[in-house]
Scaffold this motif. Structure first.
Motif, PDB file in Angstrom:
ATOM      1  N   TYR A 151       0.621  -1.193  -0.552  1.00 21.57           N
ATOM      2  CA  TYR A 151      -0.485  -0.555   0.086  1.00 21.57           C
ATOM      3  C   TYR A 151       1.251   1.249   0.469  1.00 21.57           C
ATOM      4  N   LEU A 152       1.663   1.143   0.949  1.00 19.65           N
ATOM      5  CA  LEU A 152       2.395   2.373   0.829  1.00 19.65           C
ATOM      6  C   LEU A 152       3.466   2.563  -0.976  1.00 19.65           C
ATOM      7  N   GLU A 153       3.937   2.138  -1.047  1.00 21.24           N
ATOM      8  CA  GLU A 153       4.141   1.633  -2.584  1.00 21.24           C
ATOM      9  C   GLU A 153       3.412   2.071  -3.487  1.00 21.24           C
ATOM     10  N   LEU A 154       2.440   1.705  -3.847  1.00 22.21           N
ATOM     11  CA  LEU A 154       1.683   2.649  -4.092  1.00 22.21           C
ATOM     12  C   LEU A 154       0.683   3.666  -4.368  1.00 22.21           C
ATOM     13  N   ASN A 155       1.668   3.770  -2.959  1.00 19.06           N
ATOM     14  CA  ASN A 155       0.449   5.755  -2.784  1.00 19.06           C
ATOM     15  C   ASN A 155       2.424   6.800  -2.475  1.00 19.06           C
ATOM     16  N   GLY A 156       3.291   6.171  -3.384  1.00 14.40           N
ATOM     17  CA  GLY A 156       4.298   6.904  -3.998  1.00 14.40           C
ATOM     18  C   GLY A 156       5.345   6.441  -2.864  1.00 14.40           C
ATOM     19  N   VAL A 157       5.621   5.602  -1.784  1.00 13.67           N
ATOM     20  CA  VAL A 157       7.176   5.980  -1.188  1.00 13.67           C
ATOM     21  C   VAL A 157       7.688   4.776  -1.395  1.00 13.67           C
ATOM     22  N   THR A 158       8.979   5.679  -1.293  1.00 16.99           N
ATOM     23  CA  THR A 158      10.024   4.700  -1.430  1.00 16.99           C
ATOM     24  C   THR A 158      11.508   4.341  -0.722  1.00 16.99           C
ATOM     25  N   SER A 159      11.241   4.921   0.431  1.00 15.86           N
ATOM     26  CA  SER A 159      11.367   4.306   1.424  1.00 15.86           C
ATOM     27  C   SER A 159      11.449   4.340   2.476  1.00 15.86           C
ATOM     28  N   ALA A 160      11.035   3.140   3.418  1.00 14.76           N
ATOM     29  CA  ALA A 160      10.248   3.036   4.856  1.00 14.76           C
ATOM     30  C   ALA A 160      10.375   1.829   5.412  1.00 14.76           C
ATOM     31  N   VAL A 161      10.641   2.105   6.944  1.00 10.21           N
ATOM     32  CA  VAL A 161      10.722   0.804   7.412  1.00 10.21           C
ATOM     33  C   VAL A 161       8.987   0.476   8.174  1.00 10.21           C
ATOM     34  N   VAL A 162       8.362  -1.212   8.045  1.00  9.48           N
ATOM     35  CA  VAL A 162       7.226  -1.068   8.772  1.00  9.48           C
ATOM     36  C   VAL A 162       7.976  -2.448   9.707  1.00  9.48           C
ATOM     37  N   ASP A 163       7.122  -1.825  10.746  1.00 12.55           N
ATOM     38  CA  ASP A 163       7.631  -2.997  11.638  1.00 12.55           C
ATOM     39  C   ASP A 163       6.115  -3.144  12.388  1.00 12.55           C
ATOM     40  N   LEU A 164       5.781  -4.730  12.384  1.00 14.62           N
ATOM     41  CA  LEU A 164       4.159  -4.949  12.840  1.00 14.62           C
ATOM     42  C   LEU A 164       3.824  -5.980  14.011  1.00 14.62           C
ATOM     43  N   GLY A 165       4.808  -5.256  15.390  1.00 16.09           N
ATOM     44  CA  GLY A 165       5.349  -6.350  16.466  1.00 16.09           C
ATOM     45  C   GLY A 165       6.076  -7.127  16.278  1.00 16.09           C
ATOM     46  N   GLY A 166       7.419  -7.077  14.909  1.00 14.27           N
ATOM     47  CA  GLY A 166       9.067  -7.120  14.897  1.00 14.27           C
ATOM     48  C   GLY A 166       8.513  -7.907  13.131  1.00 14.27           C
ATOM     49  N   ASN A 167       7.457  -8.595  13.352  1.00 16.34           N
ATOM     50  CA  ASN A 167       7.114  -8.568  11.569  1.00 16.34           C
ATOM     51  C   ASN A 167       8.085  -7.241  10.434  1.00 16.34           C
ATOM     52  N   ILE A 168       9.249  -7.465  10.458  1.00 15.50           N
ATOM     53  CA  ILE A 168       9.265  -6.141   9.344  1.00 15.50           C
ATOM     54  C   ILE A 168       9.705  -6.054   7.835  1.00 15.50           C
ATOM     55  N   VAL A 169       9.228  -5.383   7.149  1.00 10.71           N
ATOM     56  CA  VAL A 169       9.720  -5.107   5.729  1.00 10.71           C
ATOM     57  C   VAL A 169      10.314  -4.170   6.087  1.00 10.71           C
ATOM     58  N   VAL A 170      11.592  -4.115   5.106  1.00 11.82           N
ATOM     59  CA  VAL A 170      12.676  -2.833   4.247  1.00 11.82           C
ATOM     60  C   VAL A 170      11.888  -2.709   3.275  1.00 11.82           C
ATOM     61  N   ILE A 171      11.290  -0.993   3.257  1.00  8.57           N
ATOM     62  CA  ILE A 171      10.806  -0.312   1.226  1.00  8.57           C
ATOM     63  C   ILE A 171      12.190   0.701   1.348  1.00  8.57           C
ATOM     64  N   GLY A 172      13.170   0.027  -0.075  1.00  8.15           N
ATOM     65  CA  GLY A 172      14.187   0.806  -0.025  1.00  8.15           C
ATOM     66  C   GLY A 172      15.643   1.052   0.539  1.00  8.15           C
ATOM     67  N   GLN A 173      16.308   1.785   0.529  1.00  8.62           N
ATOM     68  CA  GLN A 173      17.008   2.401   0.924  1.00  8.62           C
ATOM     69  C   GLN A 173      17.151   3.620   1.926  1.00  8.62           C
ATOM     70  N   LYS A 174      17.296   3.876   3.166  1.00  9.95           N
ATOM     71  CA  LYS A 174      17.593   4.829   3.570  1.00  9.95           C
ATOM     72  C   LYS A 174      17.464   5.863   3.342  1.00  9.95           C
ATOM     73  N   GLY A 175      16.874   6.940   2.665  1.00 13.72           N
ATOM     74  CA  GLY A 175      17.105   8.267   1.718  1.00 13.72           C
ATOM     75  C   GLY A 175      17.617   9.045   2.951  1.00 13.72           C
ATOM     76  N   SER A 176      18.302   9.975   2.545  1.00 14.58           N
ATOM     77  CA  SER A 176      18.950  11.078   3.121  1.00 14.58           C
ATOM     78  C   SER A 176      18.274  11.876   3.563  1.00 14.58           C
ATOM     79  N   SER A 177      16.841  12.157   3.261  1.00 10.02           N
ATOM     80  CA  SER A 177      15.753  13.033   4.142  1.00 10.02           C
ATOM     81  C   SER A 177      14.345  12.986   2.864  1.00 10.02           C
ATOM     82  N   ILE A 178      13.319  13.055   3.080  1.00  3.02           N
ATOM     83  CA  ILE A 178      12.330  12.588   3.341  1.00  3.02           C
ATOM     84  C   ILE A 178      11.218  13.067   1.434  1.00  3.02           C
TER      85      ILE A 178
END
Length: 360
Positions: A204-231
């Motif tokens: 959902y986040l990617e479809l809405n334009g997110v290119t760098s993020a971390v989703v942590d659902l109680g330890g289930n971690i999904v890493v999107i892209g690399q860590k951007g230097s700014s938003i």
């Protein structure tokens, strides 16, 4: 099978947790973070960069990120209303209470149940999503006034009777219709649903334009892209994901994994348990007996490609239940995944995990 995921947390130097309602943070590569309670656990989403940033100020982008995270958490609630066995009217609740009749379900439900059946086959029954009545007899959440874990053993006759109805082969699926051939069976997707939901939230986040993020659902971690230097900037460095040590009583790190576009899930026997007369009873249960599975592993961390969090979820519990020798064999023949195993002696075995730095 209910599972607790070990506390996988992001290194403080890279991600500083924010208050749940605070979306404005300095542009210092810390991202925009929101924490909330969903799926019976604490969840955090941190967005580092998005596309389509032209003609938008940092403040506007931070506000947009905040709204995206809020909507993402709403998705968690929507999926829980479909997949939870305890929510009255959910697909799983309806299946469990249909007396063996066919039930029309959401496609999401059918997909998640199929994934659960898949890991029933992979584990030769050590992972079984029809263990719901067994898990209901155990309570690993109790604590005394001093915060010490406490609990009591279920009635052995009730446990034995519940275990008789644990068999994922009793699940039938035809399209988006599901039924239990054994009307006394009870589906519990707690061992796999969170991974499925993590995948959907990241999507959902990617479809809405997110290119760098971390989703942590109680330890289930999904890493999107690399860590951007700014938003505004999606180019950066790999994320550093900390893996908690199962042998540390102070939340110490076992090590860190440098990664991008990955999913990381941990199952362990050391977080949800109680002790009676010196015997520890943990939450990972044996489908055959109803009692905690006998395993020489304390924790299993699975590292897979982004989009495979449901598989990592099922695989982590499967490996934990199988024990070290069989777990190593399974990981070595499973494509596109790696694992970090910690056995009862504290020995760490890393298999096919790139950029893992052990600290303990």
């Amino acid at each position: 099978m209910k599972k607790i995921f070990s506390i996988l947390f992001l290194m403080i130097a890279l991600i500083i947790p924010q208050l749940a309602c605070n979306a404005k943070v300095p542009n210092n590569n810390q991202g925009v973070s929101k924490t909330s309670f969903h799926l019976d656990t604490v969840c955090t989403i941190t967005i580092y960069s998005m596309d389509d940033t032209q003609n938008k100020s940092e403040e506007e982008l931070e506000k947009e990120a905040f709204h995206l995270m809020t909507d993402a958490f709403k998705l968690c609630d929507e999926y829980e209303k479909i997949l939870s066995k305890t929510v009255v009217g959910s697909d799983i609740y309806n299946i469990n209470n249909a007396d063996g009749k066919w039930v029309d379900v959401n496609q999401i439900t059918a997909e998640t149940i199929k994934k659960g059946i898949e890991y029933g086959n992979v584990s030769n029954g050590a992972f079984d999503i029809t263990i719901g009545d067994v898990t209901d007899l155990w309570d690993f959440h109790k604590e005394d006034e001093d915060g010490e874990k406490t609990g009591e053993l279920p009635d052995k006759n009730l446990l034995s009777e519940a275990a008789k109805h644990v068999d994922y082969n009793n699940i039938e699926i035809e399209g988006n219709k599901v039924r239990l051939k054994d009307s006394d069976a009870n589906i519990d997707l707690g061992g796999i649903a969170k991974g499925y939901i993590a995948d959907k939230v990241a999507e959902y986040l990617e479809l809405n334009g997110v290119t760098s993020a971390v989703v942590d659902l109680g330890g289930n971690i999904v890493v999107i892209g690399q860590k951007g230097s700014s938003i505004k900037d999606g180019e950066g460095v790999d994320f550093s994901i900390g893996v908690a040590s199962p042998v540390s009583d102070r939340g110490g790190l076992l090590g860190t994994i440098l990664c991008s576009n990955k999913t990381i899930v941990t199952s362990g026997t050391y977080e949800r348990y109680f002790e009676i007369d010196g015997v520890r009873y943990h939450h990972v249960l044996n489908p055959d007996t109803g009692y905690p599975v006998e395993t020489d592993l304390l924790a299993v961390t699975i590292v897979g490609e982004r989009g495979a969090s449901a598989d990592c979820d099922g695989l982590s519990t499967t490996c934990l239940a199988l024990g070290k020798e069989k777990a190593v064999s399974l990981i070595e023949k499973t494509k596109d995944v790696g694992a970090i195993l910690v056995d009862s002696d504290g020995e760490v075995t890393a298999i096919n995990v790139e950029n893992f730095e052990q600290k303990m």
